[in-house]
Design an enzyme around this catalytic site. Structure first.
Site, PDB file in Angstrom:
ATOM      1  N   THR A   1      -4.429  -2.744  -8.213  1.00  0.00           N
ATOM      2  CA  THR A   1      -2.577  -2.529  -8.338  1.00  0.00           C
ATOM      3  C   THR A   1      -1.806  -3.076  -9.808  1.00  0.00           C
ATOM      4  O   THR A   1      -2.132  -4.567  -9.328  1.00  0.00           O
ATOM      5  CB  THR A   1      -1.642  -2.709  -6.560  1.00  0.00           C
ATOM      6  OG1 THR A   1      -2.568  -2.541  -6.007  1.00  0.00           O
ATOM      7  CG2 THR A   1      -0.143  -2.694  -6.771  1.00  0.00           C
TER       8      THR A   1
ATOM      9  N   CYS B   1       3.394  -8.177  -4.503  1.00  0.00           N
ATOM     10  CA  CYS B   1       3.245  -7.802  -3.336  1.00  0.00           C
ATOM     11  C   CYS B   1       1.641  -8.533  -2.967  1.00  0.00           C
ATOM     12  O   CYS B   1       1.618  -9.165  -2.576  1.00  0.00           O
ATOM     13  CB  CYS B   1       3.348  -7.438  -2.639  1.00  0.00           C
ATOM     14  SG  CYS B   1       4.693  -6.245  -2.890  1.00  0.00           S
TER      15      CYS B   1
ATOM     16  N   GLU C   1      -2.441   1.527 -11.480  1.00  0.00           N
ATOM     17  CA  GLU C   1      -3.727   1.182 -10.786  1.00  0.00           C
ATOM     18  C   GLU C   1      -4.743   1.092 -11.952  1.00  0.00           C
ATOM     19  O   GLU C   1      -4.779   2.344 -12.655  1.00  0.00           O
ATOM     20  CB  GLU C   1      -3.150   2.388  -9.773  1.00  0.00           C
ATOM     21  CG  GLU C   1      -2.898   2.625  -9.024  1.00  0.00           C
ATOM     22  CD  GLU C   1      -2.006   3.345  -8.878  1.00  0.00           C
ATOM     23  OE1 GLU C   1      -1.671   4.105  -9.578  1.00  0.00           O
ATOM     24  OE2 GLU C   1      -0.662   2.798  -8.128  1.00  0.00           O
TER      25      GLU C   1
ATOM     26  N   CYS D   1       6.337   1.377  -6.606  1.00  0.00           N
ATOM     27  CA  CYS D   1       4.948   0.454  -5.986  1.00  0.00           C
ATOM     28  C   CYS D   1       5.687  -0.727  -6.611  1.00  0.00           C
ATOM     29  O   CYS D   1       5.590  -0.047  -8.588  1.00  0.00           O
ATOM     30  CB  CYS D   1       3.893   0.370  -6.120  1.00  0.00           C
ATOM     31  SG  CYS D   1       2.614  -1.003  -6.021  1.00  0.00           S
TER      32      CYS D   1
ATOM     33  N   HIS E   1      -0.665  -8.272   3.465  1.00  0.00           N
ATOM     34  CA  HIS E   1      -0.131  -7.084   3.288  1.00  0.00           C
ATOM     35  C   HIS E   1      -0.172  -6.057   3.717  1.00  0.00           C
ATOM     36  O   HIS E   1       1.020  -4.638   3.670  1.00  0.00           O
ATOM     37  CB  HIS E   1      -1.954  -6.881   1.557  1.00  0.00           C
ATOM     38  CG  HIS E   1      -1.205  -6.091   1.190  1.00  0.00           C
ATOM     39  ND1 HIS E   1       0.138  -6.957  -0.079  1.00  0.00           N
ATOM     40  CD2 HIS E   1      -1.416  -5.335   0.575  1.00  0.00           C
ATOM     41  CE1 HIS E   1      -0.254  -5.546  -0.871  1.00  0.00           C
ATOM     42  NE2 HIS E   1      -0.540  -4.743  -1.046  1.00  0.00           N
TER      43      HIS E   1
ATOM     44  N   CYS F   1       7.828  -2.206   1.934  1.00  0.00           N
ATOM     45  CA  CYS F   1       8.521  -1.965   0.669  1.00  0.00           C
ATOM     46  C   CYS F   1       9.088  -0.145   0.926  1.00  0.00           C
ATOM     47  O   CYS F   1       9.051   0.407  -0.253  1.00  0.00           O
ATOM     48  CB  CYS F   1       7.075  -2.591  -0.770  1.00  0.00           C
ATOM     49  SG  CYS F   1       5.596  -0.839  -0.706  1.00  0.00           S
TER      50      CYS F   1
ATOM     51  N   TYR G   1       3.401  -3.456   3.678  1.00  0.00           N
ATOM     52  CA  TYR G   1       4.224  -2.290   3.416  1.00  0.00           C
ATOM     53  C   TYR G   1       5.301  -1.777   3.973  1.00  0.00           C
ATOM     54  O   TYR G   1       5.953  -0.583   3.742  1.00  0.00           O
ATOM     55  CB  TYR G   1       2.930  -1.499   4.445  1.00  0.00           C
ATOM     56  CG  TYR G   1       1.693  -1.030   3.032  1.00  0.00           C
ATOM     57  CD1 TYR G   1       1.210  -1.947   2.040  1.00  0.00           C
ATOM     58  CD2 TYR G   1       2.076  -0.060   2.318  1.00  0.00           C
ATOM     59  CE1 TYR G   1       0.242  -2.060   1.415  1.00  0.00           C
ATOM     60  CE2 TYR G   1       0.611   1.050   0.993  1.00  0.00           C
ATOM     61  CZ  TYR G   1      -0.148  -0.760   0.736  1.00  0.00           C
ATOM     62  OH  TYR G   1      -1.041  -0.137  -1.030  1.00  0.00           O
TER      63      TYR G   1
ATOM     64  N   GLU H   1      -0.764   6.171  -1.320  1.00  0.00           N
ATOM     65  CA  GLU H   1      -1.110   4.151  -1.582  1.00  0.00           C
ATOM     66  C   GLU H   1      -0.805   4.032   0.120  1.00  0.00           C
ATOM     67  O   GLU H   1      -1.233   2.719   0.397  1.00  0.00           O
ATOM     68  CB  GLU H   1      -0.203   3.616  -2.674  1.00  0.00           C
ATOM     69  CG  GLU H   1       0.058   2.633  -2.941  1.00  0.00           C
ATOM     70  CD  GLU H   1       0.249   1.808  -3.475  1.00  0.00           C
ATOM     71  OE1 GLU H   1       1.438   1.852  -4.064  1.00  0.00           O
ATOM     72  OE2 GLU H   1      -0.188   1.213  -4.435  1.00  0.00           O
TER      73      GLU H   1
HETATM   74 FE1  SF4 Z   1       3.376  -1.912  -4.189  1.00  0.00          FE
HETATM   75 FE2  SF4 Z   1       4.255  -2.063  -1.967  1.00  0.00          FE
HETATM   76 FE3  SF4 Z   1       1.994  -3.257  -2.023  1.00  0.00          FE
HETATM   77 FE4  SF4 Z   1       4.061  -4.545  -3.370  1.00  0.00          FE
HETATM   78  S1  SF4 Z   1       3.081  -3.896  -0.678  1.00  0.00           S
HETATM   79  S2  SF4 Z   1       1.752  -3.814  -4.179  1.00  0.00           S
HETATM   80  S3  SF4 Z   1       5.411  -2.752  -3.391  1.00  0.00           S
HETATM   81  S4  SF4 Z   1       2.071  -1.008  -2.467  1.00  0.00           S
END
Ligand code: SF4
Length: 512
Positions: free
Chosen positions: A219, A132, A285, A128, A320, A326, A324, A474
């Site tokens: 985060t 974001c 975190e 992570c 958001h 990501c 994810y 997460e």
């Molecule tokens: Fe972390 Fe993914 Fe959230 Fe970005 S979207 S802050 S990489 S968990």
């Protein structure tokens, strides 16, 4: 950062003296960050209060457990230099290109580019990268401040635009505190035995407000420059003081960080790099306690407008939950690691192995497709910016609560039991047992044993080690646990329309 300038000193509600620093003063001593190395310098020597393993850490930037999370954020600066088309965008707010993590979406294409960048950073860091939540929150605040002003004649949107312009000019990081500790889940904030279980305004004066309470599971946080606090849920009239959005520097007086533990985190303190699995990058975190932290009015973006709390939460989740995507970058890394280990084991061509790799990719691309679809189907809000389609964004996040677990299972299946039993790097380096391990842990004869061990450790790191926090837990709970998406899907799915379609084809008379 430069030394602190003169600031008005007042008294906080708890009786302590507080510097009542203006927004102008603070921006005046914030660095302008261009490179990843600029960023590294910017988080040092800030005099923050951070606890880890029960001890206050003098300089968190030097702590081996914290450094991987700093490296992950540094990667967001480095990518903007290495791949500017992907990781920067033109901002009309300051008439310049800015880091894409500070750019609010002006089209569906902007959202798709953002998701492509998030996947790329997942591929590069395998964790992570913590930036974001800030982007998604400033995106929400663009439209929410506009809507509050339209209804109440307030001036939040201009404040917001001034903050965003400075944020873009300085190229800074914004962490977000959304989740309150919540205490008794059956009671609203004002009925809690301890009022600080939800973050709230503890006092106001002509200069600004004071914040008291805590935000959990943040985060990033310590390793960023600003923290934006937003309400975590629907609020009623009696909870007016809890309906606050404020942006405070991470080194503001009255803030205490308590660092969250991650599986295998102490391996970061051991010598060597093999056992860490991913020695360079990790997430962060923190629990953040606010003890009457001052926020100048210029950085208060909501104060008491309880009816907008729910809107903030639902718009944040629309952005958001699509972010994810990501995890598909991490899925790419894990699929690559699984393909690598079967190759090293000498069985890359077996049909059942190919089938498992195909399954991993199918699941990963299903996540990606729902994210990109939510961007392609975005809607424009009254303030002019664009927001992901809510249904498809929730579907994306719901996929993320499931598919990484199956991808992780397949990776462990392909890697074998060695993921959970392999001896340490210290044993490999040992004069006594090292030569034995070199022979006994070998795979294909042209593959160095150490390389095989590194891939096994990477799979361990992502599926049950330190970065499993980012890839699995997460994925399950970040941006709302699975039930949160199911509620949103239920609200948006128009089951009555679907029933009419079915009744019509079934020949039932009132079928439309
Ligand atoms: Fe972390 Fe993914 Fe959230 Fe970005 S979207 S802050 S990489 S968990």
């Amino acid at each position: 950062m430069s030394p602190q300038t003169e600031a008005h000193v007042g008294v906080a509600p708890n009786g302590e003296p507080r510097r009542l620093e203006t927004a102008e003063d603070r921006w005046g001593r914030m660095p302008v960050i261009v490179t990843g190395d600029d960023y590294l310098r910017s988080v040092r020597d800030r005099g923050t209060t951070l606890y880890l393993f029960g001890e206050r850490i003098e300089e968190p930037a030097d702590h081996p457990i914290i450094q991987p999370s700093i490296n992950a954020l540094k990667a967001t600066y480095d990518l903007a230099i290495d791949e500017p088309e992907l990781a920067t965008a033109y901002s009309p707010i300051i008439d310049a290109r800015v880091n894409r993590f500070l750019h609010v979406a002006e089209s569906p294409q902007d959202l798709m580019d953002k998701h492509a960048m998030q996947r790329r950073l997942g591929q590069l860091t395998g964790t992570c990268f913590q930036r974001c939540t800030g982007l998604d929150t400033i995106s929400v605040l663009h439209s929410a401040t506009y809507d509050v002003d339209a209804k109440y004649g307030t001036a939040y949107h201009q404040r917001y635009l001034r903050f965003l312009a400075e944020a873009q000019r300085h190229n800074i990081l914004i962490a977000v505190g959304m989740t309150d500790p919540k205490g008794d889940r059956g009671k609203p904030p004002h009925q809690q035995a301890d009022p600080d279980l939800f973050l709230h305004v503890s006092g106001r004066n002509e200069h600004g407000v004071f914040l008291r309470g805590a935000k959990a599971h943040m985060t990033g946080g310590w390793n960023q420059h600003w923290i934006c606090v937003v309400p975590t849920m629907n609020l009623g009239e009696a909870d007016k003081d809890y309906a606050v959005v404020g942006i405070v520097p991470a080194d503001a007086e009255g803030i205490t960080f308590v660092y969250g533990r991650q599986a295998s985190d102490t391996r970061a303190m051991e010598p060597g790099t093999i056992d860490k699995g991913n020695a360079k990058f990790g997430g962060q975190e923190v629990l953040v306690h606010f003890d009457d932290v001052f926020v100048p009015w210029e950085h208060v973006m909501l104060d008491g407008e309880t009816e907008f709390a729910q809107l903030l939460v639902s718009r944040f989740t629309a952005y958001h939950r699509a972010s994810y995507v990501c995890k598909t970058g991490l899925g790419d890394v894990l699929t690559g690691a699984a393909a690598e280990i079967v190759d090293m084991n000498g069985v890359p061509g077996a049909a059942h192995i190919r089938d498992k790799l195909v399954e991993m990719v199918h699941l990963n691309e299903t996540i990606y497709s729902s994210s990109i679809a939510s961007a392609a189907r975005a809607t424009q809000l009254d303030s002019g910016i664009w927001m992901n389609d809510e249904m498809l964004s929730n579907v994306c996040k719901h996929n993320v609560t499931r598919f990484p677990f199956e991808i992780a299972r397949l990776a462990q299946d392909l890697a074998g039991g060695i993921v959970a039993t392999m001896p340490s790097e210290a044993d490999l380096r040992s004069e006594e047992v090292g030569p034995l391990l070199e022979r006994m842990l070998a795979g294909r004869e042209d593959v160095p044993t150490e390389d095989r061990m590194r891939i096994v450790r990477l799979i361990e790191n992502l599926t049950l080690g330190r970065n499993a926090v980012g890839y699995l837990t997460e994925s399950l709970h970040g941006a709302g646990s699975p039930q949160g998406q199911r509620i949103q899907i239920w609200r948006g799915m128009d089951v009555e329309l679907k029933k009419v379609l079915a009744r019509k084809l079934a020949g039932i008379e009132d079928g439309g």
